[in-house]
Design a protein around this motif. Structure first.
Motif, mmCIF file in Angstrom:
data_model
loop_
_atom_site.group_PDB
_atom_site.id
_atom_site.type_symbol
_atom_site.label_atom_id
_atom_site.label_comp_id
_atom_site.label_asym_id
_atom_site.label_seq_id
_atom_site.Cartn_x
_atom_site.Cartn_y
_atom_site.Cartn_z
ATOM 1 N N VAL A 265 0.863 -1.321 0.107
ATOM 2 C CA VAL A 265 -0.058 0.250 -0.090
ATOM 3 C C VAL A 265 0.825 1.225 0.159
ATOM 4 N N THR A 266 2.045 1.395 0.611
ATOM 5 C CA THR A 266 2.906 2.500 0.618
ATOM 6 C C THR A 266 3.544 2.677 -0.678
ATOM 7 N N ALA A 267 3.905 1.675 -1.597
ATOM 8 C CA ALA A 267 4.428 1.840 -2.702
ATOM 9 C C ALA A 267 3.618 1.732 -4.032
ATOM 10 N N ALA A 268 2.200 1.848 -3.754
ATOM 11 C CA ALA A 268 1.100 1.751 -4.668
ATOM 12 C C ALA A 268 0.796 3.020 -5.602
ATOM 13 N N SER A 269 0.435 3.110 -6.359
ATOM 14 C CA SER A 269 -0.009 4.285 -7.320
ATOM 15 C C SER A 269 -1.529 4.603 -7.051
ATOM 16 N N ALA A 270 -2.531 3.437 -6.538
ATOM 17 C CA ALA A 270 -3.751 3.889 -6.197
ATOM 18 C C ALA A 270 -4.059 2.623 -5.537
ATOM 19 N N VAL A 271 -5.017 2.691 -4.443
ATOM 20 C CA VAL A 271 -5.644 1.565 -3.645
ATOM 21 C C VAL A 271 -7.246 1.608 -3.869
ATOM 22 N N VAL A 272 -7.844 0.438 -4.006
ATOM 23 C CA VAL A 272 -9.175 0.264 -4.048
ATOM 24 C C VAL A 272 -9.591 -0.647 -3.016
#
Length: 255
Positions: free
Chosen positions: A191-198
């Protein structure tokens, strides 16, 4: 925070959500019980029907219950495995898996079923464990318990471990137990490296998993919530699509 109505997905809000996801880079999908419920998998408390109505699920899902009466606990979990094995991935599960064709997708799930895997998702972190990952209650070695019995019974002896004198136990996190370290650390990293979270089908009340959307937002990651009911999250949500996963994820995640 903007919302989409439950009867029809608002095109403008869906566009905003899609734009939040189109920055490129890794996508993380956080899924909860609501996503599996669309496949007919009873939620934790809804599973208490028929033979199991007289039991409190919060009293069965504890280390103390296992010590007192492991045959009853094992029978209940094997019945839950049977329920899951008869369910099929829904359109939401399939949309998440199909998104892997054009981007890096990681699934972090609070669910203990295998519907994401059966839909085709390749990277799935079960932060609350898995019904199907049986292990020894003494030495923690994996135990192959075979398929669950199709008949409903109220007591069932768990198989013996082949490495010690222990017995197979469900591979889930019971009340009072810590989350499995490796899946949790993988979830935090994702989650800290994501470009987006769903975030899909979760109440946002079960910690520490409920802290992941806030962690993402604190790193500047846009968070899109998919939930037909009121938001279970807070200010960290960029867009709240009030719809079921199977209704909106195919459109949201389509390239």
């Amino acid at each position: 925070m903007s919302e989409v109505g439950t009867d029809a997905v608002n095109t403008d809000e869906l566009t905003r959500a899609r734009r939040a996801l189109q920055r490129g880079g890794p996508l993380v999908v956080l899924s909860g019980a609501g996503m599996s419920a669309e496949s007919g998998v009873p939620t934790f408390r809804d599973a208490q029907t028929g033979l199991w109505e007289r039991y409190d699920p919060t009293e069965l899902a504890t280390p103390g219950a296992w010590r007192r009466d492991r045959d009853t606990v094992w029978a209940w979990y094997r019945w839950r495995e049977h329920l899951v094995s008869t369910a099929e991935p829904n359109a939401g599960h399939l949309a998440v898996a199909e998104a892997q064709a054009h981007r890096d997708v990681t699934v972090v799930t609070q669910n203990v079923d295998d519907l994401h895997e059966r839909a085709g998702s390749r990277r799935v972190h079960h932060v609350h464990g898995s019904l199907f990952a049986h292990r020894c209650d003494t030495c923690a070695a994996p135990v192959d318990a075979g398929p669950p019995p199709p008949e409903l019974v109220d007591r069932l002896a768990p198989p013996l471990c082949t490495h010690c004198d222990g017995r197979a136990r469900p591979g889930v996190v019971w009340f009072g137990e810590s989350l499995p370290e490796a899946p949790w650390e993988a979830a935090v990293t994702a989650v800290t490296a994501a470009s987006a979270v769903v975030v899909v089908g979760t109440s946002g009340l079960v910690h520490p998993a409920a802290s992941l959307p806030s962690l993402a937002a604190s790193h500047g990651v846009p968070v899109v919530e998919v939930n037909p009911g009121p938001s279970g999250l807070g200010r960290e949500v960029s867009v709240h699509l009030r719809a079921q996963a199977g209704q909106v994820l195919p459109a949201l995640l389509d390239r």
